[in-house]
Design a protein around this motif. Structure first.
Motif, PDB file in Angstrom:
ATOM      1  N   ASP A   1       1.580  13.175   9.683  1.00 49.20           N
ATOM      2  CA  ASP A   1       1.901  11.909  10.378  1.00 49.20           C
ATOM      3  C   ASP A   1       2.784  10.972   9.572  1.00 49.20           C
ATOM      4  OD1 ASP A   1       0.765  12.194  12.823  1.00 49.20           O
ATOM      5  OD2 ASP A   1      -1.127  11.220  12.348  1.00 49.20           O
ATOM      6  N   ASP A   2       2.317  10.685   8.349  1.00 49.41           N
ATOM      7  CA  ASP A   2       2.783   9.537   7.585  1.00 49.41           C
ATOM      8  C   ASP A   2       2.400   8.234   8.274  1.00 49.41           C
ATOM      9  OD1 ASP A   2       3.644   8.432   5.289  1.00 49.41           O
ATOM     10  OD2 ASP A   2       5.751   8.319   5.874  1.00 49.41           O
ATOM     11  N   HIS A   3       1.123   8.100   8.440  1.00 53.76           N
ATOM     12  CA  HIS A   3       0.456   6.886   8.910  1.00 53.76           C
ATOM     13  C   HIS A   3       0.878   5.710   8.031  1.00 53.76           C
ATOM     14  CE1 HIS A   3      -3.007   4.210   9.531  1.00 53.76           C
ATOM     15  NE2 HIS A   3      -3.407   4.966  10.530  1.00 53.76           N
ATOM     16  N   SER A   4       0.810   4.511   8.588  1.00 52.64           N
ATOM     17  CA  SER A   4       1.273   3.354   7.833  1.00 52.64           C
ATOM     18  C   SER A   4       0.449   3.101   6.567  1.00 52.64           C
ATOM     19  CB  SER A   4       1.277   2.106   8.713  1.00 52.64           C
ATOM     20  OG  SER A   4      -0.022   1.829   9.168  1.00 52.64           O
ATOM     21  N   LEU A   5      -0.761   3.657   6.504  1.00 54.42           N
ATOM     22  CA  LEU A   5      -1.565   3.471   5.300  1.00 54.42           C
ATOM     23  C   LEU A   5      -1.447   4.632   4.317  1.00 54.42           C
ATOM     24  CD1 LEU A   5      -4.833   1.932   6.815  1.00 54.42           C
ATOM     25  CD2 LEU A   5      -3.216   0.800   5.284  1.00 54.42           C
ATOM     26  N   SER A   6      -0.718   5.659   4.681  1.00 51.91           N
ATOM     27  CA  SER A   6      -0.692   6.864   3.846  1.00 51.91           C
ATOM     28  C   SER A   6      -0.057   6.635   2.479  1.00 51.91           C
ATOM     29  CB  SER A   6       0.029   7.993   4.584  1.00 51.91           C
ATOM     30  OG  SER A   6      -0.692   8.323   5.753  1.00 51.91           O
ATOM     31  N   ALA A   7       1.003   5.844   2.455  1.00 52.62           N
ATOM     32  CA  ALA A   7       1.652   5.582   1.173  1.00 52.62           C
ATOM     33  C   ALA A   7       0.668   4.902   0.226  1.00 52.62           C
ATOM     34  CB  ALA A   7       2.886   4.710   1.379  1.00 52.62           C
ATOM     35  N   VAL A   8      -0.020   3.907   0.744  1.00 48.93           N
ATOM     36  CA  VAL A   8      -0.991   3.189  -0.072  1.00 48.93           C
ATOM     37  C   VAL A   8      -2.091   4.117  -0.581  1.00 48.93           C
ATOM     38  CG1 VAL A   8      -2.860   1.506   0.043  1.00 48.93           C
ATOM     39  CG2 VAL A   8      -0.602   0.924   0.912  1.00 48.93           C
ATOM     40  N   MET A   9      -2.495   5.048   0.261  1.00 46.26           N
ATOM     41  CA  MET A   9      -3.561   5.954  -0.132  1.00 46.26           C
ATOM     42  C   MET A   9      -3.057   7.075  -1.040  1.00 46.26           C
ATOM     43  SD  MET A   9      -6.052   4.635   1.600  1.00 46.26           S
ATOM     44  CE  MET A   9      -7.318   5.861   1.848  1.00 46.26           C
TER      45      MET A   9
END
Lengths: 347, 347
Positions: A285-293
């Motif tokens: 996906d690359d969800h909007s929280l993925s980078a942070v996680m």
DNA sequence: CTGAAAGCGCTTACAG
DNA sequence: CTGAAAGCGCTTACAG
């Protein structure tokens, strides 16, 4: 005069016509930029219209012209990342071309079910519809046919209609091969859905692709490492916790979506497993929280999918282009490596 | 006959009238359940309407009646949890009363700005509007006045209009006191916004409430522990990482939203700090991922806010009730303790 | 209880 | 290039 119109009520085409000293037909033509109007007249009409703050009544325009400039956007639910993101992209892309979004969230109050598309939702209310990951039952397809509405499907295909989507098989292959290339052999999977949602294709396709990819690389997928999940982070957390608590653990897990990957990440953290040292995790996906996680994932460009679907529909609406099943747009995906994956620890 | 109508085109009120042997006026009255129609006639009309698959043209109904049964829902952006959730709740609550949602996502392509509400978005297109955390500039308030539209504000107040929201000051007090009650004294804060968004009240109110609560309990808030953030997880991660890397660390952090709390949690994990042993973290919202993350938070019931706003608007639309600033509905909030907070370690 | 007619505010042939 | 008129499909007084 303009002041008065402004303060009492919004003006109509008749007001503009009177004030400009022309007929309403001429006002209509001038304002819509049609051909046969003299430069002089057009200018005068435009000036008066502006003074009177005139905006054509969309409802009257619709009745007379047969087009509403409204597109129905239908989602099985709205509160997940993919849906909110794509609705946002569609809304902007349509509004840039003077169309509006009438939103339908089919999620029902009663768990696990959804409302049917109905005639009075769509009939004469929208010029076309965009469906988001929505498997339609035969009655609904039938309704769409009778209503003779242009439809563009996103994610889940609809018979006879164009589709905009990522290639689920490719995306899952990318995720799985990322792990295999890193040296993993003991790979588990989260995201097998129950049989009662077998009509939703994405989960099936991704699981099959996972299995096929494993096979091609001479790896076995153990049934016990194929974890069920309703595609929420919660259920992924639950099932991953169980798996990771056992002695015989995989070295990597591929989650069929980032939200499920979040659940897996959390399971590892709670159990004191280090990611990626003890366990690699990848999602899609690359969800909007993925980078942070720090989640490694296969990115899909949701915005682009929304824009492409919007354009397809607008071509049909504005240029009369026919829409059919032959139009299949697959948006590319790519692995984004972050810190949740690495080579497996030598054991 | 019914079959034919069905296969060729959808039928109109004239078709029903002809088929039922009555006037269109009678069909109109019968179908809308108005008084002066005999039981006999009504029954016959209903039967014919059903046979012909008749559904009134919403656009014609709107033009004649002056009401569209459509509500504009206007959001500054859509892709954050709060907005998607509340739009979903509004859509369902309105549709249950035969109204539809026309969605406007004002987020602009150019970062940090948003589009203005414009007359041709709203004029004659919607019966009313619900705004989501949307500070309006004077021109926009003016437009709403001229259009004479009922408006209900959610989150951020609009002069002269009803408001549905949580009490930001109370919510932040609950968060802060949860930490204080646990024994924390060294408490940092994430979520101070830059001055150029000073018109958005929530961030200001929450920060002020944090400071006031600290003061009341005889605790000092150090300016250096008040972290800036644009309210995304990314920026919270960045600033929290900097703070937590220093020698002089707080024992707890309150984040003004759960998304920011996720960033803080991640910062702690990356730095090898244990939550809650080394650091307690609390947020506000109860985001859909908060349970999975084990985040202690102050829950707000977003669904309820959407429903209440919808009902207020429907009362104005359907029952002619006046809407004004005196109607302020504050939805209660409560601390949900999970595993991200505990008493501070004795040092 | 029911119908004929006007009206909502536009667009669209059709004349000229 | 412009206007008069019909028409889109309903609702709403007004008569009866």
């Amino acid at each position: 005069m303009a002041e008065q119109a402004r303060s009492t009520r919004m003006s109509t085409i008749t007001d503009v016509a009177r004030e400009a000293g022309v007929s309403v037909a001429t006002v209509s033509r001038a304002l819509r930029g049609l051909d046969r109007v003299s430069a002089d007249t057009r200018e005068r009409v435009l000036k008066v219209a502006q003074e009177l703050d005139y905006v054509a009544s969309p409802t009257a325009t619709s009745l007379a012209s047969g087009r509403t400039q409204v597109v129905g956007v239908v989602a099985p639910f709205l509160t997940r990342w993919f849906f909110a993101s794509i609705v946002s992209a569609i809304e902007k892309s349509l509004r840039a071309r003077s169309h509006h979004v009438l939103l339908f969230d089919l999620e029902d109050d009663s768990y696990d079910s959804r409302l049917s598309l109905s005639q009075n939702m769509l009939w004469k209310r929208v010029d076309g519809v965009i469906t988001l990951n929505l498997p339609l039952d035969p009655d609904e397809v039938d309704l769409l046919d009778r209503l003779n509405l242009p439809v563009v499907a996103i994610g889940t295909p609809i018979v006879g209609r164009p589709l905009v989507a990522i290639d689920d098989a490719v995306a899952m292959r990318q995720a799985t091969e990322h792990l295999i290339d890193l040296g993993h052999q003991r790979i588990a999977y989260v995201g097998a859905v129950p049989d009662n949602v077998a009509h939703v294709l994405t989960p099936q396709t991704r699981l099959e692709s996972f299995r096929a990819t494993m096979r091609e690389h001479g790896l076995q997928d153990q049934q016990r490492w194929i974890l069920a999940s309703d595609w929420t982070a919660d259920s992924a957390l639950e099932h991953a916790t169980e798996l990771l608590s056992s002695n015989d653990r995989p070295s990597a897990i591929v989650a069929a979506s980032d939200e499920m990957a979040f659940g897996v990440l959390r399971a590892a953290a709670v159990l004191g497993l280090s990611v990626p040292d003890d366990l690699s995790v990848i999602g899609i996906d690359d969800h909007s929280l993925s980078a942070v996680m720090g989640l490694t994932t296969v990115r899909q460009d949701v915005q682009q999918q929304g824009v492409v679907a919007g354009e397809l529909l607008l071509e049909a609406l504005l240029e009369g282009r026919d829409l059919d099943e032959s139009q299949q747009v697959h948006v590319p995906t790519e692995v984004v490596m972050r810190t949740s994956t690495s080579a497996p620890r030598r054991s």
